[in-house]
Motif scaffolding. Structure first.
Motif, PDB file in Angstrom:
ATOM      1  N   THR A   1       0.843  -1.195   0.000  1.00 35.38           N
ATOM      2  CA  THR A   1       0.000   0.000   0.000  1.00 35.38           C
ATOM      3  C   THR A   1       0.877   1.244   0.000  1.00 35.38           C
ATOM      4  N   LYS A   2       0.492   2.249  -0.789  1.00 35.27           N
ATOM      5  CA  LYS A   2       1.252   3.482  -0.906  1.00 35.27           C
ATOM      6  C   LYS A   2       0.667   4.567   0.000  1.00 35.27           C
ATOM      7  N   ARG A   3       1.498   5.581   0.279  1.00 36.88           N
ATOM      8  CA  ARG A   3       1.051   6.657   1.159  1.00 36.88           C
ATOM      9  C   ARG A   3      -0.140   7.408   0.580  1.00 36.88           C
ATOM     10  N   ASP A   4      -0.132   7.643  -0.714  1.00 33.82           N
ATOM     11  CA  ASP A   4      -1.259   8.345  -1.332  1.00 33.82           C
ATOM     12  C   ASP A   4      -2.560   7.562  -1.184  1.00 33.82           C
ATOM     13  N   GLN A   5      -2.449   6.245  -1.195  1.00 36.73           N
ATOM     14  CA  GLN A   5      -3.643   5.422  -0.998  1.00 36.73           C
ATOM     15  C   GLN A   5      -4.172   5.555   0.423  1.00 36.73           C
ATOM     16  N   VAL A   6      -3.244   5.636   1.390  1.00 41.76           N
ATOM     17  CA  VAL A   6      -3.664   5.845   2.781  1.00 41.76           C
ATOM     18  C   VAL A   6      -4.361   7.191   2.916  1.00 41.76           C
TER      19      VAL A   6
ATOM     20  N   ASP B   1       3.942  13.626   3.749  1.00 37.33           N
ATOM     21  CA  ASP B   1       5.093  13.468   4.647  1.00 37.33           C
ATOM     22  C   ASP B   1       4.654  13.061   6.046  1.00 37.33           C
ATOM     23  N   ASN B   2       3.424  13.342   6.405  1.00 41.20           N
ATOM     24  CA  ASN B   2       2.910  12.988   7.726  1.00 41.20           C
ATOM     25  C   ASN B   2       2.181  11.651   7.719  1.00 41.20           C
ATOM     26  N   VAL B   3       2.366  10.893   6.647  1.00 41.33           N
ATOM     27  CA  VAL B   3       1.969   9.483   6.591  1.00 41.33           C
ATOM     28  C   VAL B   3       3.252   8.689   6.378  1.00 41.33           C
ATOM     29  N   VAL B   4       3.749   8.082   7.454  1.00 46.21           N
ATOM     30  CA  VAL B   4       5.084   7.479   7.456  1.00 46.21           C
ATOM     31  C   VAL B   4       4.983   5.954   7.392  1.00 46.21           C
ATOM     32  N   PRO B   5       5.553   5.320   6.373  1.00 49.41           N
ATOM     33  CA  PRO B   5       5.574   3.841   6.348  1.00 49.41           C
ATOM     34  C   PRO B   5       6.422   3.308   7.496  1.00 49.41           C
ATOM     35  N   LEU B   6       5.934   2.272   8.151  1.00 52.00           N
ATOM     36  CA  LEU B   6       6.655   1.654   9.265  1.00 52.00           C
ATOM     37  C   LEU B   6       7.142   0.270   8.869  1.00 52.00           C
ATOM     38  N   LYS B   7       8.212  -0.159   9.532  1.00 49.86           N
ATOM     39  CA  LYS B   7       8.743  -1.494   9.274  1.00 49.86           C
ATOM     40  C   LYS B   7       7.778  -2.548   9.813  1.00 49.86           C
TER      41      LYS B   7
ATOM     42  N   LYS C   1       8.443 -11.215   6.202  1.00 50.86           N
ATOM     43  CA  LYS C   1       7.345 -11.953   5.567  1.00 50.86           C
ATOM     44  C   LYS C   1       5.976 -11.505   6.091  1.00 50.86           C
ATOM     45  N   GLY C   2       5.894 -10.217   6.474  1.00 49.58           N
ATOM     46  CA  GLY C   2       4.615  -9.684   6.934  1.00 49.58           C
ATOM     47  C   GLY C   2       3.602  -9.656   5.803  1.00 49.58           C
ATOM     48  N   THR C   3       2.365  -9.929   6.116  1.00 49.27           N
ATOM     49  CA  THR C   3       1.315 -10.013   5.096  1.00 49.27           C
ATOM     50  C   THR C   3       0.491  -8.735   5.005  1.00 49.27           C
ATOM     51  N   VAL C   4       0.804  -7.736   5.827  1.00 52.62           N
ATOM     52  CA  VAL C   4       0.088  -6.466   5.796  1.00 52.62           C
ATOM     53  C   VAL C   4       1.098  -5.329   5.888  1.00 52.62           C
ATOM     54  N   SER C   5       0.633  -4.114   5.657  1.00 52.14           N
ATOM     55  CA  SER C   5       1.493  -2.935   5.768  1.00 52.14           C
ATOM     56  C   SER C   5       1.077  -2.104   6.983  1.00 52.14           C
ATOM     57  N   LYS C   6       1.980  -1.236   7.394  1.00 53.47           N
ATOM     58  CA  LYS C   6       1.759  -0.457   8.607  1.00 53.47           C
ATOM     59  C   LYS C   6       2.232   0.979   8.364  1.00 53.47           C
ATOM     60  N   PHE C   7       1.442   1.948   8.857  1.00 50.45           N
ATOM     61  CA  PHE C   7       1.771   3.355   8.672  1.00 50.45           C
ATOM     62  C   PHE C   7       1.576   4.116   9.974  1.00 50.45           C
ATOM     63  N   LEU C   8       2.334   5.205  10.109  1.00 55.48           N
ATOM     64  CA  LEU C   8       2.128   6.158  11.196  1.00 55.48           C
ATOM     65  C   LEU C   8       1.530   7.418  10.584  1.00 55.48           C
ATOM     66  N   VAL C   9       0.372   7.822  11.078  1.00 63.45           N
ATOM     67  CA  VAL C   9      -0.320   9.000  10.552  1.00 63.45           C
ATOM     68  C   VAL C   9      -0.363  10.069  11.644  1.00 63.45           C
ATOM     69  N   LYS C  10       0.126  11.266  11.317  1.00 62.22           N
ATOM     70  CA  LYS C  10       0.194  12.360  12.297  1.00 62.22           C
ATOM     71  C   LYS C  10      -0.942  13.346  12.066  1.00 62.22           C
ATOM     72  N   PHE C  11      -1.621  13.690  13.174  1.00 60.10           N
ATOM     73  CA  PHE C  11      -2.742  14.621  13.115  1.00 60.10           C
ATOM     74  C   PHE C  11      -2.422  15.892  13.886  1.00 60.10           C
ATOM     75  N   ASP C  12      -3.359  16.846  13.805  1.00 58.40           N
ATOM     76  CA  ASP C  12      -3.165  18.136  14.487  1.00 58.40           C
ATOM     77  C   ASP C  12      -3.325  18.028  15.993  1.00 58.40           C
ATOM     78  N   SER C  13      -4.151  17.081  16.449  1.00 57.73           N
ATOM     79  CA  SER C  13      -4.471  17.015  17.869  1.00 57.73           C
ATOM     80  C   SER C  13      -4.712  15.583  18.301  1.00 57.73           C
ATOM     81  N   GLU C  14      -4.687  15.375  19.612  1.00 59.77           N
ATOM     82  CA  GLU C  14      -4.955  14.047  20.168  1.00 59.77           C
ATOM     83  C   GLU C  14      -6.405  13.642  19.929  1.00 59.77           C
ATOM     84  N   SER C  15      -7.320  14.597  20.000  1.00 61.88           N
ATOM     85  CA  SER C  15      -8.729  14.282  19.767  1.00 61.88           C
ATOM     86  C   SER C  15      -8.962  13.805  18.341  1.00 61.88           C
TER      87      SER C  15
END
Length: 264
Positions: A187-192, A209-215, A219-233
């Protein structure tokens, strides 16, 4: 077993004691005689006492501003740590400068965080209050970390994960970011970004840039991302929207279960 605690000279005196004397007494260069069992009991208590003092000394040997909190549940939030501080101090959690949650190479929180206090004295108070208390059903353990003789900023900087550093300024994105796990591999960042926009959710400034691919694990079968928002809420709104839901890959008619959590 108790006789093993006796020193070698005393053991020799016991062996060489004349047959007319009591088999269970020895002078040991003292004016009063003690039975061997009494002597062994005293020696054993002294040894155990020294061992306990040694353990306490290692744990509290070098107080610093940093306290390691271990054995936390994986659902722990920064509020759980602040709550401990509010219970321990009259001034509440203002004595906490920063809390960093420790994560594995694939960004998984494994139940440990490091709390940076405003002083070694307050760090000691937090440790004395919080050690062996229950958080989420887990008995936590607290230890000092770091070394006050060295630069504390150098120590804390090594603990910060670069993925959580903000792209726009020097602040940390911890607490207002989410770990988005379970999307199809490749999965690509633009898709996220497209998936988020479909639910009216937008990362900081809406940039990729605020959607960061994670390791992920080998042989992982899924992808993982870190998404940064403006606030905790906003981060928690993302969790409520996507966590434990299915993403359907229409091309293969396959469902992927999503796991979304706030990253502290």
């Amino acid at each position: 077993m108790a006789f093993r605690l006796l020193t070698q000279p005393i053991r020799q005196q016991l062996v060489r004691a004349p047959t007319s004397s009591c088999l269970y007494t020895t002078s040991a260069n003292t004016s009063t005689n003690l039975s061997a069992s009494q002597f062994a009991e005293r020696a054993s208590k002294k040894f155990i006492g020294q061992a306990k003092k040694g353990y306490t000394g290692r744990r509290n040997n070098t107080p610093s501003k940093f306290v390691v909190v271990d054995n936390l549940p994986t659902t722990t939030t920064a509020e759980d740590i602040r709550k401990l501080a509010r219970e321990a101090f009259n001034q509440g959690d203002k004595c906490i400068n920063e809390t960093i949650f420790c994560r594995s190479f694939d960004f998984k929180f494994f139940g440990r965080c490091v709390v940076m206090m405003d002083s070694p004295e307050n760090a000691k108070k937090l440790l004395e209050y919080g050690n062996s208390r229950l958080v989420g059903g887990h008995m936590i353990k607290m230890l000092f970390a770091g070394n006050e003789s060295k630069n504390p900023n150098e120590f804390i900087n090594k603990l910060r994960r670069h993925e959580l550093l903000s792209k726009t300024d020097a602040t940390s994105a911890a607490g207002r970011s989410v770990v988005f796990n379970g999307l199809p591999p490749q999965t690509k960042r633009d898709q996220v970004l497209g998936i988020l926009r479909s639910k009216n959710l937008f990362p900081v400034e809406g940039v990729s840039d605020n959607v960061v691919p994670l390791k992920t694990k080998d042989k992982g079968t899924v992808s993982k991302f870190l998404v940064k928002f403006d606030s905790e809420s906003e981060a928690w709104r993302c969790v409520r929207t996507f966590h434990n839901t299915d993403f359907t890959l229409k091309k293969y008619n396959t469902d992927f279960r999503l796991f979304v959590s706030v990253a502290y």
